[in-house]
Write a protein that holds these residues in place. Structure first.
Motif, PDB file in Angstrom:
ATOM      1  N   LEU A   1      -5.946  -8.689  -7.848  1.00  0.00           N
ATOM      2  CA  LEU A   1      -5.081  -9.857  -7.768  1.00  0.00           C
ATOM      3  C   LEU A   1      -3.617  -9.462  -7.854  1.00  0.00           C
ATOM      4  N   ASN A   2      -3.313  -8.489  -8.717  1.00  0.00           N
ATOM      5  CA  ASN A   2      -1.944  -7.993  -8.787  1.00  0.00           C
ATOM      6  C   ASN A   2      -1.533  -7.309  -7.485  1.00  0.00           C
ATOM      7  N   VAL A   3      -2.486  -6.636  -6.859  1.00  0.00           N
ATOM      8  CA  VAL A   3      -2.195  -5.979  -5.580  1.00  0.00           C
ATOM      9  C   VAL A   3      -1.776  -7.003  -4.525  1.00  0.00           C
ATOM     10  N   LEU A   4      -2.393  -8.183  -4.548  1.00  0.00           N
ATOM     11  CA  LEU A   4      -1.985  -9.229  -3.607  1.00  0.00           C
ATOM     12  C   LEU A   4      -0.489  -9.494  -3.717  1.00  0.00           C
ATOM     13  N   ARG A   5      -0.007  -9.660  -4.942  1.00  0.00           N
ATOM     14  CA  ARG A   5       1.423  -9.914  -5.156  1.00  0.00           C
ATOM     15  C   ARG A   5       2.263  -8.707  -4.795  1.00  0.00           C
ATOM     16  N   THR A   6       1.784  -7.528  -5.156  1.00  0.00           N
ATOM     17  CA  THR A   6       2.540  -6.308  -4.894  1.00  0.00           C
ATOM     18  C   THR A   6       2.773  -6.118  -3.406  1.00  0.00           C
TER      19      THR A   6
ATOM     20  N   ALA B   1      -3.626  -9.415   1.958  1.00  0.00           N
ATOM     21  CA  ALA B   1      -2.297  -9.911   1.601  1.00  0.00           C
ATOM     22  C   ALA B   1      -1.262  -9.638   2.679  1.00  0.00           C
ATOM     23  N   ARG B   2      -1.486  -8.610   3.470  1.00  0.00           N
ATOM     24  CA  ARG B   2      -0.499  -8.215   4.480  1.00  0.00           C
ATOM     25  C   ARG B   2      -0.324  -9.321   5.515  1.00  0.00           C
ATOM     26  N   GLN B   3       0.924  -9.664   5.805  1.00  0.00           N
ATOM     27  CA  GLN B   3       1.212 -10.675   6.803  1.00  0.00           C
ATOM     28  C   GLN B   3       1.635 -10.078   8.137  1.00  0.00           C
ATOM     29  N   ASP B   4       2.370  -8.965   8.083  1.00  0.00           N
ATOM     30  CA  ASP B   4       2.794  -8.285   9.305  1.00  0.00           C
ATOM     31  C   ASP B   4       1.786  -7.176   9.604  1.00  0.00           C
ATOM     32  N   PRO B   5       1.093  -7.240  10.740  1.00  0.00           N
ATOM     33  CA  PRO B   5       0.094  -6.206  11.030  1.00  0.00           C
ATOM     34  C   PRO B   5       0.690  -4.811  11.177  1.00  0.00           C
ATOM     35  N   ASP B   6       2.007  -4.710  11.368  1.00  0.00           N
ATOM     36  CA  ASP B   6       2.643  -3.403  11.475  1.00  0.00           C
ATOM     37  C   ASP B   6       3.024  -2.816  10.122  1.00  0.00           C
ATOM     38  N   PHE B   7       2.860  -3.595   9.052  1.00  0.00           N
ATOM     39  CA  PHE B   7       3.106  -3.081   7.709  1.00  0.00           C
ATOM     40  C   PHE B   7       1.990  -2.099   7.364  1.00  0.00           C
ATOM     41  N   LEU B   8       2.361  -0.850   7.111  1.00  0.00           N
ATOM     42  CA  LEU B   8       1.391   0.236   6.981  1.00  0.00           C
ATOM     43  C   LEU B   8       0.902   0.368   5.543  1.00  0.00           C
ATOM     44  N   LEU B   9      -0.421   0.428   5.369  1.00  0.00           N
ATOM     45  CA  LEU B   9      -1.037   0.607   4.060  1.00  0.00           C
ATOM     46  C   LEU B   9      -1.656   2.002   3.975  1.00  0.00           C
ATOM     47  N   ILE B  10      -1.141   2.803   3.052  1.00  0.00           N
ATOM     48  CA  ILE B  10      -1.612   4.170   2.870  1.00  0.00           C
ATOM     49  C   ILE B  10      -2.402   4.240   1.562  1.00  0.00           C
ATOM     50  N   ALA B  11      -3.619   4.743   1.636  1.00  0.00           N
ATOM     51  CA  ALA B  11      -4.457   4.886   0.447  1.00  0.00           C
ATOM     52  C   ALA B  11      -4.367   6.316  -0.070  1.00  0.00           C
TER      53      ALA B  11
END
Length: 297
Positions: free
Chosen positions: A98-103, A150-160
């Motif tokens: 849930l915190n990750v959603l906000r982050t 949570a990401r709204q812009d599909p170009d926003f990159l998520l790195i694990a």
């Protein structure tokens, strides 16, 4: 350079750079000034280092002392200083799924192009320090699924990022990385392999799964490799997180040593930017132009 009336840095640009066929070099920046210097040196992306952010904001080690709000605030300032894409450290996401959603929403609103999230137990530690621990794989998968949602812009990159190699071994780290890609991560970051053989194994097993991040941590536990070799084995993005911070520390120490010994910094000034050079660097000509433009005269 991030002019006051500059355009937004396109997030799509970072994705393009990651598929250019050569490693993308991302020097670390710990504040807006160092970010401007990275951009002015000709680099295509700035990396907001959590290690450097912690050191510069509170003068302490990277052991989970900063809040998400402090990190995001620094990311906002850095993003406002440059036009190139900014990749930011988002630590563990500062809590549960849930915190990750906000982050994720907050970093996206800050304007950065990408973040990396790690699977350490909170409070986390720098990936090249001892004493780390990691959360269960399934919990991290849930956090990444939340990040994707949570990401709204599909170009926003998520790195694990996974720190499991130091805790459970490289097999677990690689297995986690695959699971994180399945959960929706756009790129994978196996932190702190300790031998060239381990680095090459990470690349061999994961380069066809997702773009890979190599952390060339200056003085860290991962052995130094040439940029050419890093690219040959299949890494797409190379972070140089703290070189700027170390260089700034050395420069300040030198200046203060001269001041302490001689009473003035005069003998050290020839090696420094002049006052006018520095004001140009931080954008005084733009301010003067804007003053004329909006003076009302």
């Amino acid at each position: 350079m991030g002019d006051l009336l500059g355009s937004a840095a396109p997030r799509a640009r970072l994705r393009e750079l990651l598929t250019a066929g050569r490693p993308l070099v991302a020097p670390g920046a710990y504040d807006a000034l160092s970010a401007r210097l990275v951009e002015q040196a000709g680099f295509d992306v700035v990396y907001m280092t959590g290690f450097g952010t912690t050191a510069s904001l509170i003068g302490r080690p990277d052991v989970g002392l900063l809040s998400g709000a402090e990190m995001i605030d620094n990311a906002t300032r850095i993003r406002g200083a440059v036009d190139v894409p900014v990749l930011a450290d988002a630590d563990t996401g500062y809590g549960n799924a849930l915190n990750v959603l906000r982050t994720v929403r907050a970093y996206e609103q800050a304007g950065v192009a990408a973040i990396h999230l790690e699977d350490q137990v909170s409070p986390k530690k720098c990936g090249h320090l001892s004493g780390k621990d990691v959360i269960p794989r399934e919990e991290m998968v849930g956090k990444l699924r939340a990040a994707v949602a949570a990401r709204q812009d599909p170009d926003f990159l998520l790195i694990a990022r996974t720190d499991a190699a130091a805790v459970h071994g490289l097999d677990d780290a690689i297995d986690r990385a695959r699971a994180y890609a399945d959960a929706g991560a756009d790129a994978l970051f196996v932190e702190a392999p300790t031998s060239e053989a381990d680095i090459e194994r990470v690349a061999t097993e994961l380069r066809d799964v997702a773009p890979l991040v190599f952390n060339w941590a200056e003085g860290g536990r991962t052995p130094a490799m040439s940029l050419r070799r890093i690219g040959e084995i299949g890494f797409s993005l190379v972070l140089f997180p703290i070189g700027t911070l170390l260089a700034a520390t050395a420069g300040i120490r030198t200046l203060l040593g001269v001041l302490r010994a001689e009473g003035t910094p005069e003998s050290a000034l020839p090696g420094l930017p002049s006052f006018s050079e520095f004001t140009d660097l931080v954008g005084l000509p733009e301010i003067q132009d804007l003053e004329q433009r909006f003076s009302g005269e």
